[in-house]
Design a protein around this motif. Sequence first.
Motif, PDB file in Angstrom:
ATOM      1  N   SER A  10       0.728  -1.233  -0.052  1.00  0.00           N
ATOM      2  CA  SER A  10      -0.011  -0.011   0.056  1.00  0.00           C
ATOM      3  C   SER A  10       0.734   1.293   0.097  1.00  0.00           C
ATOM      4  N   GLU A  16       3.558   2.457  -0.878  1.00  0.00           N
ATOM      5  CA  GLU A  16       4.182   3.293  -2.039  1.00  0.00           C
ATOM      6  C   GLU A  16       3.212   3.405  -3.226  1.00  0.00           C
ATOM      7  N   GLY A  17       2.036   3.154  -2.706  1.00  0.00           N
ATOM      8  CA  GLY A  17       0.935   3.017  -3.868  1.00  0.00           C
ATOM      9  C   GLY A  17       0.855   1.816  -4.809  1.00  0.00           C
ATOM     10  N   ASN A  43       0.171  -1.022  -7.324  1.00  0.00           N
ATOM     11  CA  ASN A  43      -0.328  -0.823  -8.442  1.00  0.00           C
ATOM     12  C   ASN A  43      -1.893  -0.508  -8.188  1.00  0.00           C
ATOM     13  N   ASP A  44      -2.335  -0.570  -6.963  1.00  0.00           N
ATOM     14  CA  ASP A  44      -3.720  -0.177  -6.917  1.00  0.00           C
ATOM     15  C   ASP A  44      -3.867   1.290  -6.752  1.00  0.00           C
ATOM     16  N   PRO A  45      -4.937   1.937  -7.504  1.00  0.00           N
ATOM     17  CA  PRO A  45      -5.212   3.225  -7.637  1.00  0.00           C
ATOM     18  C   PRO A  45      -5.492   3.812  -6.267  1.00  0.00           C
ATOM     19  N   ASP A  95      -4.768   2.746  -3.182  1.00  0.00           N
ATOM     20  CA  ASP A  95      -3.574   2.808  -2.304  1.00  0.00           C
ATOM     21  C   ASP A  95      -2.848   4.048  -2.893  1.00  0.00           C
ATOM     22  N   LYS A  96      -2.590   4.311  -3.904  1.00  0.00           N
ATOM     23  CA  LYS A  96      -1.980   5.596  -4.510  1.00  0.00           C
ATOM     24  C   LYS A  96      -2.706   6.967  -4.199  1.00  0.00           C
ATOM     25  N   ALA A 113      -2.126   7.024  -0.454  1.00  0.00           N
ATOM     26  CA  ALA A 113      -0.864   7.729   0.038  1.00  0.00           C
ATOM     27  C   ALA A 113      -0.415   9.272  -0.234  1.00  0.00           C
ATOM     28  N   SER A 114      -1.079   9.618  -1.292  1.00  0.00           N
ATOM     29  CA  SER A 114      -1.108  10.960  -1.739  1.00  0.00           C
ATOM     30  C   SER A 114      -1.947  11.911  -0.528  1.00  0.00           C
ATOM     31  N   SER A 142      -6.688  -1.711   2.630  1.00  0.00           N
ATOM     32  CA  SER A 142      -6.529  -0.355   2.495  1.00  0.00           C
ATOM     33  C   SER A 142      -6.912   0.470   3.344  1.00  0.00           C
TER      34      SER A 142
END
Length: 130
Positions: A39, A41-42, A44-46, A48-49, A52-53, A81
């Motif tokens: 999770s 660093e994101g 490949n899961d949008p 999670d990205k 994180a942002s 998540s």
Amino acid sequence: MYYQHDWFMIQIQMMVQFIAKVVFNKDPYEIEAFYETESAEGGNDPLDKALASLLAQSRFQEAEALVRRNLSSGRLEGLRSALYFYNALNQMPDERLEAHGFSREQIRRALDELTRTYQITVPNWDELMP
């Protein structure tokens, strides 16, 4: 006061670890690596990205709304998540949480809600520890 604060943080951490162990079969020592690879660093899961942002920008309310929307599907990815998100919040100082409209009590209530949603029976931590 500090003892209560630390106890509350530990209680939240124990809940996250317990849920991760029961649902994902991850040992407590694997939890951080699990979140980092899956999770933080994101990956490949949008979702999670996006989380994180939002966490990096201290947009906690928006991140929680995103978590809640994704939990409605009942998929385990949403739970993972959510655990990442609430674990990350729990690591933050109270001042940062409060400055952005969040508290540890909210984190605890959200984890309680997760356990009900996913029908996970967790111990009563208050009764287990002095």
